[in-house]
Write an enzyme that holds these catalytic residues in place. Structure first.
Site, PDB file in Angstrom:
ATOM      1  N   ASN A 165      -4.399  -9.903   3.598  1.00 51.76           N
ATOM      2  CA  ASN A 165      -4.146 -11.214   3.312  1.00 51.76           C
ATOM      3  C   ASN A 165      -5.795 -11.967   3.359  1.00 51.76           C
ATOM      4  O   ASN A 165      -6.594 -11.221   3.692  1.00 51.76           O
ATOM      5  CB  ASN A 165      -3.312 -11.792   4.368  1.00 51.76           C
ATOM      6  CG  ASN A 165      -4.016 -11.451   5.704  1.00 51.76           C
ATOM      7  OD1 ASN A 165      -5.005 -12.076   6.127  1.00 51.76           O
ATOM      8  ND2 ASN A 165      -3.285 -10.928   6.633  1.00 51.76           N
TER       9      ASN A 165
ATOM     10  N   GLY B 144       2.707  -3.655   7.012  1.00 48.56           N
ATOM     11  CA  GLY B 144       2.746  -2.939   6.036  1.00 48.56           C
ATOM     12  C   GLY B 144       1.575  -1.917   5.968  1.00 48.56           C
ATOM     13  O   GLY B 144       1.017  -1.341   6.969  1.00 48.56           O
ATOM     14  N   VAL B 145       0.910  -1.760   4.800  1.00 49.13           N
ATOM     15  CA  VAL B 145      -0.303  -1.093   4.602  1.00 49.13           C
ATOM     16  C   VAL B 145      -1.394  -1.603   5.562  1.00 49.13           C
ATOM     17  O   VAL B 145      -1.925  -0.816   6.181  1.00 49.13           O
ATOM     18  CB  VAL B 145      -0.816  -1.087   3.105  1.00 49.13           C
ATOM     19  CG1 VAL B 145      -2.174  -0.621   2.811  1.00 49.13           C
ATOM     20  CG2 VAL B 145       0.195  -0.705   2.000  1.00 49.13           C
ATOM     21  N   ASP B 146      -1.648  -2.910   5.624  1.00 47.42           N
ATOM     22  CA  ASP B 146      -2.815  -3.531   6.457  1.00 47.42           C
ATOM     23  C   ASP B 146      -2.569  -3.153   7.828  1.00 47.42           C
ATOM     24  O   ASP B 146      -3.801  -2.471   8.326  1.00 47.42           O
ATOM     25  CB  ASP B 146      -2.331  -4.897   6.294  1.00 47.42           C
ATOM     26  CG  ASP B 146      -3.854  -5.781   6.672  1.00 47.42           C
ATOM     27  OD1 ASP B 146      -4.737  -5.132   6.845  1.00 47.42           O
ATOM     28  OD2 ASP B 146      -3.753  -6.992   6.426  1.00 47.42           O
TER      29      ASP B 146
ATOM     30  N   GLY C  74       5.431  -5.680  -1.196  1.00 50.59           N
ATOM     31  CA  GLY C  74       5.891  -5.565  -0.151  1.00 50.59           C
ATOM     32  C   GLY C  74       6.188  -6.963   0.584  1.00 50.59           C
ATOM     33  O   GLY C  74       7.043  -7.732  -0.108  1.00 50.59           O
TER      34      GLY C  74
ATOM     35  N   TYR D 167       4.549  -9.618   0.091  1.00 54.12           N
ATOM     36  CA  TYR D 167       4.376 -10.555  -0.844  1.00 54.12           C
ATOM     37  C   TYR D 167       5.122 -10.816  -2.055  1.00 54.12           C
ATOM     38  O   TYR D 167       5.184 -11.568  -3.009  1.00 54.12           O
ATOM     39  CB  TYR D 167       2.887 -10.566  -1.457  1.00 54.12           C
ATOM     40  CG  TYR D 167       1.824 -10.968  -0.444  1.00 54.12           C
ATOM     41  CD1 TYR D 167       2.220 -11.698   0.712  1.00 54.12           C
ATOM     42  CD2 TYR D 167       0.348 -11.080  -0.769  1.00 54.12           C
ATOM     43  CE1 TYR D 167       1.371 -11.979   1.791  1.00 54.12           C
ATOM     44  CE2 TYR D 167      -0.809 -11.403   0.238  1.00 54.12           C
ATOM     45  CZ  TYR D 167      -0.165 -11.913   1.375  1.00 54.12           C
ATOM     46  OH  TYR D 167      -1.006 -12.250   2.028  1.00 54.12           O
TER      47      TYR D 167
ATOM     48  N   ASP E 172       1.526   8.547   2.565  1.00 54.92           N
ATOM     49  CA  ASP E 172       0.950   7.370   3.421  1.00 54.92           C
ATOM     50  C   ASP E 172      -0.759   7.205   2.861  1.00 54.92           C
ATOM     51  O   ASP E 172      -1.334   8.228   3.078  1.00 54.92           O
ATOM     52  CB  ASP E 172       1.326   7.986   4.611  1.00 54.92           C
ATOM     53  CG  ASP E 172       0.633   6.905   5.767  1.00 54.92           C
ATOM     54  OD1 ASP E 172      -0.018   5.816   5.473  1.00 54.92           O
ATOM     55  OD2 ASP E 172       1.091   7.197   6.730  1.00 54.92           O
ATOM     56  N   ILE E 173      -0.941   6.020   2.640  1.00 59.02           N
ATOM     57  CA  ILE E 173      -2.382   5.885   2.192  1.00 59.02           C
ATOM     58  C   ILE E 173      -3.444   6.177   3.171  1.00 59.02           C
ATOM     59  O   ILE E 173      -4.615   6.769   2.978  1.00 59.02           O
ATOM     60  CB  ILE E 173      -2.382   4.607   1.451  1.00 59.02           C
ATOM     61  CG1 ILE E 173      -3.796   4.526   0.526  1.00 59.02           C
ATOM     62  CG2 ILE E 173      -2.580   3.368   2.559  1.00 59.02           C
ATOM     63  CD1 ILE E 173      -3.693   3.415  -0.255  1.00 59.02           C
TER      64      ILE E 173
HETATM   65  N1  AR6 Z   1       1.106   3.804   2.565  1.00 63.53           N
HETATM   66  C1  AR6 Z   1       1.265   3.610   1.391  1.00 63.53           C
HETATM   67  N2  AR6 Z   1       2.012   2.484   0.863  1.00 63.53           N
HETATM   68  C2  AR6 Z   1       2.486   1.844   2.213  1.00 63.53           C
HETATM   69  C3  AR6 Z   1       2.174   2.176   3.475  1.00 63.53           C
HETATM   70  C4  AR6 Z   1       1.415   3.221   3.636  1.00 63.53           C
HETATM   71  N3  AR6 Z   1       1.039   3.477   4.778  1.00 63.53           N
HETATM   72  N4  AR6 Z   1       2.967   0.956   4.233  1.00 63.53           N
HETATM   73  C5  AR6 Z   1       3.655   0.300   3.433  1.00 63.53           C
HETATM   74  N5  AR6 Z   1       3.428   0.729   2.142  1.00 63.53           N
HETATM   75  P1  AR6 Z   1       2.359  -4.723   1.968  1.00 63.53           P
HETATM   76  P2  AR6 Z   1       1.778  -6.662   0.123  1.00 63.53           P
HETATM   77  C6  AR6 Z   1       3.923  -0.264   0.715  1.00 63.53           C
HETATM   78  O1  AR6 Z   1       3.583  -5.500   2.512  1.00 63.53           O
HETATM   79  O2  AR6 Z   1       2.960  -6.981  -0.340  1.00 63.53           O
HETATM   80  C7  AR6 Z   1       0.339  -7.656   5.190  1.00 63.53           C
HETATM   81  O3  AR6 Z   1       1.071  -8.126   6.448  1.00 63.53           O
HETATM   82  C8  AR6 Z   1       5.167  -0.803   0.945  1.00 63.53           C
HETATM   83  O4  AR6 Z   1       6.385  -0.417   1.159  1.00 63.53           O
HETATM   84  O5  AR6 Z   1       1.744  -3.648   2.638  1.00 63.53           O
HETATM   85  O6  AR6 Z   1       0.529  -7.048  -0.701  1.00 63.53           O
HETATM   86  C9  AR6 Z   1      -0.842  -7.995   4.834  1.00 63.53           C
HETATM   87  O7  AR6 Z   1      -1.303  -8.606   5.900  1.00 63.53           O
HETATM   88  C10 AR6 Z   1       4.847  -1.773  -0.704  1.00 63.53           C
HETATM   89  O8  AR6 Z   1       5.413  -0.818  -1.397  1.00 63.53           O
HETATM   90  O9  AR6 Z   1       1.582  -5.648   0.924  1.00 63.53           O
HETATM   91  C11 AR6 Z   1      -0.879  -9.401   3.954  1.00 63.53           C
HETATM   92  O10 AR6 Z   1      -0.166 -10.367   4.799  1.00 63.53           O
HETATM   93  C12 AR6 Z   1       3.595  -1.814  -0.763  1.00 63.53           C
HETATM   94  O11 AR6 Z   1       2.884  -0.838   0.360  1.00 63.53           O
HETATM   95  C13 AR6 Z   1       0.703  -9.080   3.291  1.00 63.53           C
HETATM   96  O12 AR6 Z   1       1.330  -8.100   4.173  1.00 63.53           O
HETATM   97  C14 AR6 Z   1       2.766  -3.182  -0.353  1.00 63.53           C
HETATM   98  O13 AR6 Z   1       3.221  -3.389   0.704  1.00 63.53           O
HETATM   99  C15 AR6 Z   1       0.403  -8.248   2.058  1.00 63.53           C
HETATM  100  O14 AR6 Z   1       1.557  -8.028   1.178  1.00 63.53           O
END
Ligand code: AR6
Length: 176
Positions: free
Chosen positions: A31, A39-41, A127, A129, A17-18
């Site tokens: 975004n 997600g991460v955000d 994720g 995107y 978990d980051i």
């Molecule tokens: N630690 C590490 N990786 C994670 C975590 C975490 N806590 N949570 C999710 N992931 P995403 P994107 C993984 O959707 O595709 C947001 O709403 C996840 O499983 O976080 O760049 C923003 O506001 C996936 O493998 O990012 C934007 O609108 C990866 O992180 C949009 O999503 C990226 O998934 C950005 O989408």
């Protein structure tokens, strides 16, 4: 877990978990409006607290272009700063690959400017995107390798991946 050395820098892929990383810079998959999300955000803003959004609202009222990155306070996270990087929403347009590459590369430039020597990345764009992992992981490693040919102040780049499929895709790139 997989680790390699490129010049002075350790580059590794771990499952985790980051928001739990103790590292100079934590990269957010943001975004372009820097308005938070899932997600991460979502995890970064939830764990880091409202200070992070207050800081980005104040410093970057126009947001951040796709392919760019900006730094903010890390709030309650155990990091010096959060770097908000904006990956493209996936499409078959070749400009997508360039924008994903730039999101990684520019994050590292921002890390150097903020005196960070260690950086944790999630898998940007794969994720919400919907960037295909098999295309995204090689782009991430290409950006890191290119960056490290020109800069030597960062000693650790850690990819923190949430699931086995993502971990395997990045581990594969670290063996090539
Ligand atoms: N630690 C590490 N990786 C994670 C975590 C975490 N806590 N949570 C999710 N992931 P995403 P994107 C993984 O959707 O595709 C947001 O709403 C996840 O499983 O976080 O760049 C923003 O506001 C996936 O493998 O990012 C934007 O609108 C990866 O992180 C949009 O999503 C990226 O998934 C950005 O989408």
């Amino acid at each position: 877990m997989k680790q390699i050395q490129i010049n002075n820098t350790t580059v590794e892929a771990v499952k985790g978990d980051i928001v739990k990383q103790e590292i100079d810079a934590i990269v957010n998959a943001a975004n372009s409006h820097l308005m938070g999300g899932g997600g991460v955000d979502g995890a970064i803003h939830a764990a880091g607290g409202p200070e992070i959004m207050a800081d980005t609202d104040r410093r970057y009222p126009a947001g951040c272009l796709t392919g760019s990155a900006v730094a903010s306070t890390a709030g309650r996270l155990k990091a010096k700063c959060v770097i908000h990087a904006v990956a493209p929403r996936y499409s078959s347009n070749p400009v997508c690959a360039e924008l994903l590459y730039k999101a990684y590369y520019n994050s590292l430039i921002v890390a150097v400017r903020n005196n960070c020597t260690s950086v944790a990345f999630p898998s940007l764009g794969t994720g919400a995107y919907r960037y295909p992992l098999g295309e995204a992981a090689p782009i991430a490693l290409k950006a890191v390798r290119d960056f490290l040919q020109k800069h030597d102040s960062i000693t650790l780049i850690r990819f923190v991946l949430f699931d086995d499929k993502t971990l395997s895709a990045f581990e594969k790139e670290l063996t090539q």
